[in-house]
Scaffold this active site. Structure first.
Site, PDB file in Angstrom:
ATOM      1  N   GLY A 112     -56.661  12.755  -6.926  1.00  0.00           N
ATOM      2  CA  GLY A 112     -55.893  13.019  -5.705  1.00  0.00           C
ATOM      3  C   GLY A 112     -56.823  13.353  -4.548  1.00  0.00           C
ATOM      4  N   ALA A 150     -72.270  15.650   3.268  1.00  0.00           N
ATOM      5  CA  ALA A 150     -73.385  16.469   2.800  1.00  0.00           C
ATOM      6  C   ALA A 150     -74.198  15.733   1.729  1.00  0.00           C
ATOM      7  CB  ALA A 150     -72.860  17.791   2.257  1.00  0.00           C
ATOM      8  N   ARG A 192     -56.210   6.685  -8.716  1.00  0.00           N
ATOM      9  CA  ARG A 192     -56.108   7.005 -10.137  1.00  0.00           C
ATOM     10  C   ARG A 192     -56.188   5.647 -10.822  1.00  0.00           C
ATOM     11  NH1 ARG A 192     -54.612  12.417  -9.904  1.00  0.00           N
ATOM     12  NH2 ARG A 192     -53.318  12.964  -8.120  1.00  0.00           N
ATOM     13  N   ASP A 241     -60.603  17.505 -12.650  1.00  0.00           N
ATOM     14  CA  ASP A 241     -61.035  17.524 -14.050  1.00  0.00           C
ATOM     15  C   ASP A 241     -60.826  16.170 -14.730  1.00  0.00           C
ATOM     16  OD1 ASP A 241     -58.246  18.046 -13.866  1.00  0.00           O
ATOM     17  OD2 ASP A 241     -58.236  18.713 -15.947  1.00  0.00           O
ATOM     18  N   THR A 257     -60.056  19.153  -5.580  1.00  0.00           N
ATOM     19  CA  THR A 257     -58.653  19.204  -6.000  1.00  0.00           C
ATOM     20  C   THR A 257     -58.001  20.388  -5.305  1.00  0.00           C
ATOM     21  OG1 THR A 257     -57.165  19.516  -7.875  1.00  0.00           O
ATOM     22  CG2 THR A 257     -59.353  20.441  -8.117  1.00  0.00           C
ATOM     23  N   ASP A 303     -55.615  22.283  -6.158  1.00  0.00           N
ATOM     24  CA  ASP A 303     -54.970  23.324  -6.972  1.00  0.00           C
ATOM     25  C   ASP A 303     -55.839  24.546  -7.276  1.00  0.00           C
ATOM     26  OD1 ASP A 303     -52.576  22.008  -7.073  1.00  0.00           O
ATOM     27  OD2 ASP A 303     -53.039  20.923  -8.914  1.00  0.00           O
ATOM     28  N   ASP A 327     -57.795  25.198  -9.726  1.00  0.00           N
ATOM     29  CA  ASP A 327     -57.555  25.678 -11.091  1.00  0.00           C
ATOM     30  C   ASP A 327     -58.604  25.180 -12.075  1.00  0.00           C
ATOM     31  OD1 ASP A 327     -56.790  23.059 -10.946  1.00  0.00           O
ATOM     32  OD2 ASP A 327     -54.890  23.280 -11.991  1.00  0.00           O
ATOM     33  N   MET A 335     -46.925  22.831  -3.770  1.00  0.00           N
ATOM     34  CA  MET A 335     -47.625  22.129  -4.846  1.00  0.00           C
ATOM     35  C   MET A 335     -48.133  23.099  -5.909  1.00  0.00           C
ATOM     36  SD  MET A 335     -49.634  18.897  -3.258  1.00  0.00           S
ATOM     37  CE  MET A 335     -48.688  17.427  -2.849  1.00  0.00           C
ATOM     38  N   ARG A 351     -48.562  21.823 -10.059  1.00  0.00           N
ATOM     39  CA  ARG A 351     -47.902  21.302 -11.268  1.00  0.00           C
ATOM     40  C   ARG A 351     -48.114  22.222 -12.454  1.00  0.00           C
ATOM     41  NH1 ARG A 351     -50.516  15.548 -11.416  1.00  0.00           N
ATOM     42  NH2 ARG A 351     -51.988  16.825 -10.306  1.00  0.00           N
ATOM     43  N   SER A 379     -33.674  37.464   6.893  1.00  0.00           N
ATOM     44  CA  SER A 379     -34.105  36.179   6.323  1.00  0.00           C
ATOM     45  C   SER A 379     -34.866  36.429   5.030  1.00  0.00           C
ATOM     46  CB  SER A 379     -35.023  35.442   7.304  1.00  0.00           C
ATOM     47  OG  SER A 379     -36.221  36.162   7.466  1.00  0.00           O
ATOM     48  N   ARG A 407     -31.025  27.223   2.301  1.00  0.00           N
ATOM     49  CA  ARG A 407     -31.602  25.926   2.658  1.00  0.00           C
ATOM     50  C   ARG A 407     -32.845  25.677   1.800  1.00  0.00           C
ATOM     51  NH1 ARG A 407     -27.447  25.962   4.723  1.00  0.00           N
ATOM     52  NH2 ARG A 407     -26.811  25.429   6.849  1.00  0.00           N
TER      53      ARG A 407
HETATM   54  P1  ATP Z   1     -56.449  15.792  -9.234  1.00  0.00           P
HETATM   55  O1  ATP Z   1     -56.790  17.203  -9.628  1.00  0.00           O
HETATM   56  O2  ATP Z   1     -56.297  15.624  -7.781  1.00  0.00           O
HETATM   57  O3  ATP Z   1     -55.309  15.236 -10.039  1.00  0.00           O
HETATM   58  P2  ATP Z   1     -58.200  14.363 -11.019  1.00  0.00           P
HETATM   59  O4  ATP Z   1     -59.607  13.898 -10.912  1.00  0.00           O
HETATM   60  O5  ATP Z   1     -57.910  15.378 -12.096  1.00  0.00           O
HETATM   61  O6  ATP Z   1     -57.747  14.894  -9.588  1.00  0.00           O
HETATM   62  P3  ATP Z   1     -56.841  12.261 -12.515  1.00  0.00           P
HETATM   63  O7  ATP Z   1     -55.860  11.241 -12.066  1.00  0.00           O
HETATM   64  O8  ATP Z   1     -56.482  13.149 -13.636  1.00  0.00           O
HETATM   65  O9  ATP Z   1     -57.234  13.107 -11.185  1.00  0.00           O
HETATM   66  O10 ATP Z   1     -58.206  11.525 -12.917  1.00  0.00           O
HETATM   67  C1  ATP Z   1     -58.802  10.599 -12.040  1.00  0.00           C
HETATM   68  C2  ATP Z   1     -59.166   9.356 -12.788  1.00  0.00           C
HETATM   69  O11 ATP Z   1     -60.167   9.674 -13.770  1.00  0.00           O
HETATM   70  C3  ATP Z   1     -58.053   8.711 -13.581  1.00  0.00           C
HETATM   71  O12 ATP Z   1     -57.238   7.901 -12.775  1.00  0.00           O
HETATM   72  C4  ATP Z   1     -58.823   7.895 -14.596  1.00  0.00           C
HETATM   73  O13 ATP Z   1     -59.275   6.676 -14.042  1.00  0.00           O
HETATM   74  C5  ATP Z   1     -60.033   8.772 -14.862  1.00  0.00           C
HETATM   75  N1  ATP Z   1     -59.817   9.520 -16.123  1.00  0.00           N
HETATM   76  C6  ATP Z   1     -59.112  10.644 -16.296  1.00  0.00           C
HETATM   77  N2  ATP Z   1     -59.110  11.018 -17.589  1.00  0.00           N
HETATM   78  C7  ATP Z   1     -59.831  10.087 -18.259  1.00  0.00           C
HETATM   79  C8  ATP Z   1     -60.205   9.876 -19.617  1.00  0.00           C
HETATM   80  N3  ATP Z   1     -59.872  10.744 -20.567  1.00  0.00           N
HETATM   81  N4  ATP Z   1     -60.941   8.787 -19.911  1.00  0.00           N
HETATM   82  C9  ATP Z   1     -61.318   7.921 -18.951  1.00  0.00           C
HETATM   83  N5  ATP Z   1     -61.001   8.067 -17.661  1.00  0.00           N
HETATM   84  C10 ATP Z   1     -60.274   9.117 -17.312  1.00  0.00           C
END
Ligand code: ATP
Length: 322
Positions: free
Chosen positions: A11, A22, A72, A103, A126, A128, A130, A170, A172, A215, A246
């Site tokens: 994301g 940088a 993704r 992650d 990211t 979040d 987290d 946001m 999840r 409120s 609302r």
């Molecule tokens: P965000 O926290 O914003 O969701 P993110 O990096 O955790 O960011 P993901 O969609 O979970 O977002 O992962 C990004 C991409 O990394 C995935 O679309 C996929 O291509 C790759 N990826 C994630 N997990 C794996 C995995 N176990 N093996 C191979 N590729 C992976």
């Protein structure tokens, strides 16, 4: 090290551009070439790239999103996709790679490292906040400030009409955005995934609200088990039939916007230290900031933390929101 690659993945989050800038400028300082790949792992598979220099990253530090775009990638989840991505890196004769993502992106990096032997360093991008291994992820500070701005505006209209607003933010898996913004905006109640049965708590809490309060703002993290802001609004309407309730779902505006000052500085530090990390021999690690110190954490350990929210902060909210 003469040539490295960089990409943004997962994301998007505000501050990714500051981090990218940088990375590029630090690499240039060390006389390295930098190849950027578009749309995360999709661009690696397709060899969709551009050479980055000082000018390519001019005038981006203040912009949200990512100029490299992000994605993704389902193809990267297959062995053939990962092999193809490794082939692209080889074809450019890259000696290192910086990945700005969450992650999931780091799990992808672990797969990539099974097919090519070059060091990879990750920057936590990211909203979040987290991830284990850093106090700060790129995008979080801007996101919470965006939420506050929205909550202040909703408070104006809620106050004018004596309304209850249920606001979904946001988060999840984590209620960090929800808790922090609830305290900062003076919200009356909070529902987060970390606390089970918090609807019951909300109902008790509502009975204790001072009648002089005109409120009320109830913040719901999207991952709360209650099922979201509309369901909570229905529960409140049933419990307090005379109330005007609302709903506002803040959604993707939380991802956009110009990064805050803190975001730009921290994202710049992470990008700078990612390149330094490559030069120092770090490999398959995420660079983070813990108590303002630079820390490298192996990708295997840079996972979402399953933590309870700070009891002190929750108590603070409880006391101040009555
Ligand atoms: P965000 O926290 O914003 O969701 P993110 O990096 O955790 O960011 P993901 O969609 O979970 O977002 O992962 C990004 C991409 O990394 C995935 O679309 C996929 O291509 C790759 N990826 C994630 N997990 C794996 C995995 N176990 N093996 C191979 N590729 C992976």
């Amino acid at each position: 090290m003469k040539k490295i690659g960089v990409l943004t993945s997962g994301g998007d989050s505000p501050g990714m551009n500051a981090c990218l800038r940088a990375v590029v400028r630090t690499a240039m300082y060390h006389n390295m070439e930098v190849v950027g790949f578009y749309r995360g792992y999709e661009g690696l598979i397709d060899n969709a790239h551009l050479n980055l220099d000082h000018k390519s990253v001019s005038n981006i530090i203040h912009r949200g999103g990512t100029i490299l775009k992000t994605a993704r990638s389902e193809r990267f989840r297959t062995e053939a996709g990962v092999r193809q991505a490794a082939e692209t890196l080889r074809s450019h004769q890259l000696e290192g790679l910086v990945i700005i993502g969450g992650d999931g992106s780091f799990r992808g990096a672990i797969e990539l490292s099974k097919h090519i032997d070059i060091p990879i360093v990750g920057c936590a991008g990211t909203i979040d906040n987290d991830l284990v291994g850093t106090d700060f992820t790129i995008g979080y500070d801007t996101a919470i400030n965006t939420v506050i701005e929205a909550l202040d505006k909703l408070r104006d209209t809620a106050e004018s009409h004596d309304r209850i607003f249920v606001v979904e933010v946001m988060g999840r898996d984590a209620g960090l955005i929800a808790l922090r913004t609830a305290i900062a905006a003076g919200a009356e109640a909070l529902l987060v995934p970390e606390i089970k049965n918090d609807v019951d708590k909300l109902l008790t809490h509502m009975k204790n609200w001072r009648s002089s309060k005109s409120s009320k703002i109830v913040i719901v993290a999207e991952g709360d088990e209650s099922g979201g802001a509309y369901k909570i609004a229905d529960i409140i309407r049933k419990e307090i039939p005379q109330s005007e309730v609302r709903v506002s779902i803040l959604g993707h505006i939380q991802r956009g916007g110009n990064p805050t000052c803190m975001e730009r500085v921290n994202a710049s530090i992470l990008g700078y230290q990612a390149v330094n990390g490559l030069l120092e021999g770090h490999r398959n690690e995420m660079v983070g900031l813990i108590n303002k110190e630079v820390v490298y954490t192996p990708f295997e350990k840079a996972v979402k933390h399953i933590e309870t929210l700070s009891p002190d902060m929750l108590r603070l909210l409880d006391i101040l929101s009555l």
